[in-house]
Motif scaffolding. Structure first.
Motif, PDB file in Angstrom:
ATOM      1  N   PRO A 180      51.963  63.870 107.970  1.00  0.00           N
ATOM      2  CA  PRO A 180      51.617  64.841 106.929  1.00  0.00           C
ATOM      3  C   PRO A 180      52.020  64.272 105.576  1.00  0.00           C
ATOM      4  O   PRO A 180      53.099  63.697 105.443  1.00  0.00           O
ATOM      5  CB  PRO A 180      52.465  66.056 107.290  1.00  0.00           C
ATOM      6  CG  PRO A 180      53.614  65.511 108.062  1.00  0.00           C
ATOM      7  CD  PRO A 180      53.105  64.292 108.780  1.00  0.00           C
ATOM      8  N   SER A 181      51.128  64.408 104.612  1.00  0.00           N
ATOM      9  CA  SER A 181      51.423  63.853 103.288  1.00  0.00           C
ATOM     10  C   SER A 181      50.544  64.534 102.251  1.00  0.00           C
ATOM     11  O   SER A 181      49.350  64.737 102.498  1.00  0.00           O
ATOM     12  CB  SER A 181      51.109  62.350 103.296  1.00  0.00           C
ATOM     13  OG  SER A 181      51.008  61.860 101.977  1.00  0.00           O
ATOM     14  N   PRO A 182      51.113  64.852 101.080  1.00  0.00           N
ATOM     15  CA  PRO A 182      50.262  65.424 100.030  1.00  0.00           C
ATOM     16  C   PRO A 182      49.238  64.396  99.536  1.00  0.00           C
ATOM     17  O   PRO A 182      48.273  64.749  98.866  1.00  0.00           O
ATOM     18  CB  PRO A 182      51.249  65.810  98.924  1.00  0.00           C
ATOM     19  CG  PRO A 182      52.493  65.039  99.207  1.00  0.00           C
ATOM     20  CD  PRO A 182      52.515  64.741 100.667  1.00  0.00           C
ATOM     21  N   LEU A 202      47.429  63.440 106.716  1.00  0.00           N
ATOM     22  CA  LEU A 202      46.792  64.740 106.499  1.00  0.00           C
ATOM     23  C   LEU A 202      47.627  65.602 105.564  1.00  0.00           C
ATOM     24  O   LEU A 202      48.851  65.694 105.706  1.00  0.00           O
ATOM     25  CB  LEU A 202      46.613  65.463 107.834  1.00  0.00           C
ATOM     26  CG  LEU A 202      45.700  64.787 108.866  1.00  0.00           C
ATOM     27  CD1 LEU A 202      45.702  65.567 110.177  1.00  0.00           C
ATOM     28  CD2 LEU A 202      44.274  64.663 108.336  1.00  0.00           C
ATOM     29  N   SER A 203      46.950  66.248 104.626  1.00  0.00           N
ATOM     30  CA  SER A 203      47.615  67.131 103.665  1.00  0.00           C
ATOM     31  C   SER A 203      47.273  68.577 103.954  1.00  0.00           C
ATOM     32  O   SER A 203      46.119  68.915 104.226  1.00  0.00           O
ATOM     33  CB  SER A 203      47.154  66.790 102.245  1.00  0.00           C
ATOM     34  OG  SER A 203      47.630  67.769 101.347  1.00  0.00           O
ATOM     35  N   LEU A 204      48.270  69.435 103.843  1.00  0.00           N
ATOM     36  CA  LEU A 204      48.051  70.857 104.051  1.00  0.00           C
ATOM     37  C   LEU A 204      47.299  71.463 102.868  1.00  0.00           C
ATOM     38  O   LEU A 204      46.563  72.429 103.014  1.00  0.00           O
ATOM     39  CB  LEU A 204      49.412  71.534 104.192  1.00  0.00           C
ATOM     40  CG  LEU A 204      49.525  72.727 105.114  1.00  0.00           C
ATOM     41  CD1 LEU A 204      48.997  72.418 106.500  1.00  0.00           C
ATOM     42  CD2 LEU A 204      50.981  73.158 105.200  1.00  0.00           C
ATOM     43  N   GLY A 205      47.496  70.932 101.698  1.00  0.00           N
ATOM     44  CA  GLY A 205      46.840  71.474 100.510  1.00  0.00           C
ATOM     45  C   GLY A 205      47.363  70.771  99.282  1.00  0.00           C
ATOM     46  O   GLY A 205      48.266  69.931  99.366  1.00  0.00           O
ATOM     47  N   TYR A 208      49.506  70.858  96.969  1.00  0.00           N
ATOM     48  CA  TYR A 208      50.823  71.228  96.470  1.00  0.00           C
ATOM     49  C   TYR A 208      51.823  70.383  97.244  1.00  0.00           C
ATOM     50  O   TYR A 208      51.476  69.782  98.265  1.00  0.00           O
ATOM     51  CB  TYR A 208      51.111  72.727  96.684  1.00  0.00           C
ATOM     52  CG  TYR A 208      50.678  73.208  98.041  1.00  0.00           C
ATOM     53  CD1 TYR A 208      49.445  73.825  98.211  1.00  0.00           C
ATOM     54  CD2 TYR A 208      51.484  72.999  99.157  1.00  0.00           C
ATOM     55  CE1 TYR A 208      49.035  74.233  99.469  1.00  0.00           C
ATOM     56  CE2 TYR A 208      51.078  73.413 100.413  1.00  0.00           C
ATOM     57  CZ  TYR A 208      49.845  74.032 100.560  1.00  0.00           C
ATOM     58  OH  TYR A 208      49.437  74.423 101.811  1.00  0.00           O
ATOM     59  N   VAL A 209      53.056  70.333  96.733  1.00  0.00           N
ATOM     60  CA  VAL A 209      54.026  69.425  97.346  1.00  0.00           C
ATOM     61  C   VAL A 209      55.143  70.221  98.024  1.00  0.00           C
ATOM     62  O   VAL A 209      55.765  71.083  97.417  1.00  0.00           O
ATOM     63  CB  VAL A 209      54.608  68.460  96.285  1.00  0.00           C
ATOM     64  CG1 VAL A 209      55.628  67.527  96.928  1.00  0.00           C
ATOM     65  CG2 VAL A 209      53.489  67.644  95.648  1.00  0.00           C
ATOM     66  N   LEU A 210      55.359  69.911  99.295  1.00  0.00           N
ATOM     67  CA  LEU A 210      56.463  70.489 100.058  1.00  0.00           C
ATOM     68  C   LEU A 210      57.630  69.501 100.017  1.00  0.00           C
ATOM     69  O   LEU A 210      57.454  68.352  99.633  1.00  0.00           O
ATOM     70  CB  LEU A 210      56.021  70.709 101.505  1.00  0.00           C
ATOM     71  CG  LEU A 210      54.770  71.584 101.683  1.00  0.00           C
ATOM     72  CD1 LEU A 210      54.235  71.469 103.111  1.00  0.00           C
ATOM     73  CD2 LEU A 210      55.091  73.029 101.343  1.00  0.00           C
ATOM     74  N   GLY A 265      59.044  68.226 102.531  1.00  0.00           N
ATOM     75  CA  GLY A 265      58.899  67.275 103.625  1.00  0.00           C
ATOM     76  C   GLY A 265      57.766  67.701 104.514  1.00  0.00           C
ATOM     77  O   GLY A 265      57.132  68.736 104.281  1.00  0.00           O
ATOM     78  N   GLY A 266      57.522  66.929 105.548  1.00  0.00           N
ATOM     79  CA  GLY A 266      56.365  67.189 106.395  1.00  0.00           C
ATOM     80  C   GLY A 266      56.551  68.289 107.425  1.00  0.00           C
ATOM     81  O   GLY A 266      55.587  68.711 108.053  1.00  0.00           O
ATOM     82  N   ALA A 319      54.482  71.509 107.130  1.00  0.00           N
ATOM     83  CA  ALA A 319      53.068  71.148 107.303  1.00  0.00           C
ATOM     84  C   ALA A 319      52.771  70.916 108.783  1.00  0.00           C
ATOM     85  O   ALA A 319      51.733  71.351 109.294  1.00  0.00           O
ATOM     86  CB  ALA A 319      52.733  69.900 106.480  1.00  0.00           C
TER      87      ALA A 319
HETATM   88  N1  ADE Z   1      54.505  66.848 102.642  1.00  0.00           N
HETATM   89  C1  ADE Z   1      54.810  67.249 101.402  1.00  0.00           C
HETATM   90  N2  ADE Z   1      53.830  67.963 100.879  1.00  0.00           N
HETATM   91  C2  ADE Z   1      52.844  68.024 101.824  1.00  0.00           C
HETATM   92  C3  ADE Z   1      51.556  68.603 101.882  1.00  0.00           C
HETATM   93  N3  ADE Z   1      51.035  69.289 100.866  1.00  0.00           N
HETATM   94  N4  ADE Z   1      50.850  68.458 103.003  1.00  0.00           N
HETATM   95  C4  ADE Z   1      51.338  67.760 104.032  1.00  0.00           C
HETATM   96  N5  ADE Z   1      52.536  67.180 104.033  1.00  0.00           N
HETATM   97  C5  ADE Z   1      53.294  67.312 102.941  1.00  0.00           C
END
Ligand code: ADE
Length: 229
Positions: free
Chosen positions: A86-88, A134-137, A139-141, A143-144, A147
């Motif tokens: 998971p990654s933005p 894959l990004s959830l959306g 915006y930044v969390l 960590g993964g 997500a």
């Molecule tokens: N990790 C940090 N932000 C994330 C995001 N938007 N989607 C998936 N992983 C994330």
């Protein structure tokens, strides 16, 4: 389906023990294995991060623990798994991707923290399975983990048998590219608000037409990006 999750906060995934996914684990439909990335370190402090080459703020996750964790998971896998990070900065996770992934036998999720994972890990993982970022959306969390919880739920509920009534999956938002129609239950009148009369008419054709119109109207209002030009 087998799901392996690698994280430095494995207890976050205790939540997968409840509700429909918890039940699917009990009945053997889902085999979820959560791994603590720190178990793959060898120093006294169980270090998983270090400063970035080239400078800059924050810390980067070191490649060595990731390499060992992925080797460990891949070693007893029957087939190369799909490995999701998971990654933005990834491709947007959608219902279509959830459905694609629900057909896989084995998914591995690698949860990054801090400023991310050393880039070489993705290349290494590509030698063990099919890698997807894959990004959830947008915006930044932190960590993964959150997500991955969302992705595992979206994917897991599409596995036959996980949701009791499979028909409830058919008419949901995003399944046909539109948002879901509004739902009502008894009483027919509540605090001065009436259920749309068509739903009480017993006319199935009229109900279906009304619901379709509502779907299109809602999608136009809330998510015009989903509609074809
Ligand atoms: N990790 C940090 N932000 C994330 C995001 N938007 N989607 C998936 N992983 C994330």
């Amino acid at each position: 389906m087998r799901i392996d999750v690698v994280s430095i906060f494995p207890t976050i995934f205790d939540a997968l023990e409840v509700s429909l996914l918890g039940k699917a684990r009990q009945t053997g439909l889902l085999d979820v294995r959560v791994h603590d990335l720190r178990d793959y370190t060898h120093d006294r402090h169980r270090t998983v991060d270090d400063t970035p080459y080239g400078g800059g703020a924050g810390m980067v996750m070191k490649p060595e623990p990731w390499g060992l964790a992925l080797d460990d998971i891949a070693q007893d896998a029957a087939e190369p798994p799909v490995i999701v990070f998971p990654s933005p900065a990834g491709e947007r996770f959608t219902q279509k991707i959830a459905r694609e992934l629900s057909h896989e036998d084995h998914l591995v999720f690698g949860c990054g923290r801090y400023e991310g994972i050393d880039e070489r890990v993705f290349d290494y993982a590509a030698g063990l399975g099919r890698v997807r970022l894959l990004s959830l959306g947008d915006y930044v969390l932190n960590g993964g983990e959150v997500a991955v919880m969302a992705m595992v739920e979206a994917i897991g509920r599409l596995i036959p048998g996980v949701v009791g009534n499979p028909e409830s999956l058919v008419e949901e938002s995003h399944e046909d590219g539109l948002l879901e129609y509004p739902s009502f239950t008894k009483p027919a009148s509540w605090r001065g608000r009436d259920v749309p009369p068509v739903l009480l008419s017993g006319n199935h054709g009229a109900v279906a037409t009304w619901r379709r119109e509502q779907q299109i109207e809602r999608t136009r209002e809330r998510r015009p990006d989903l509609l074809p030009d």
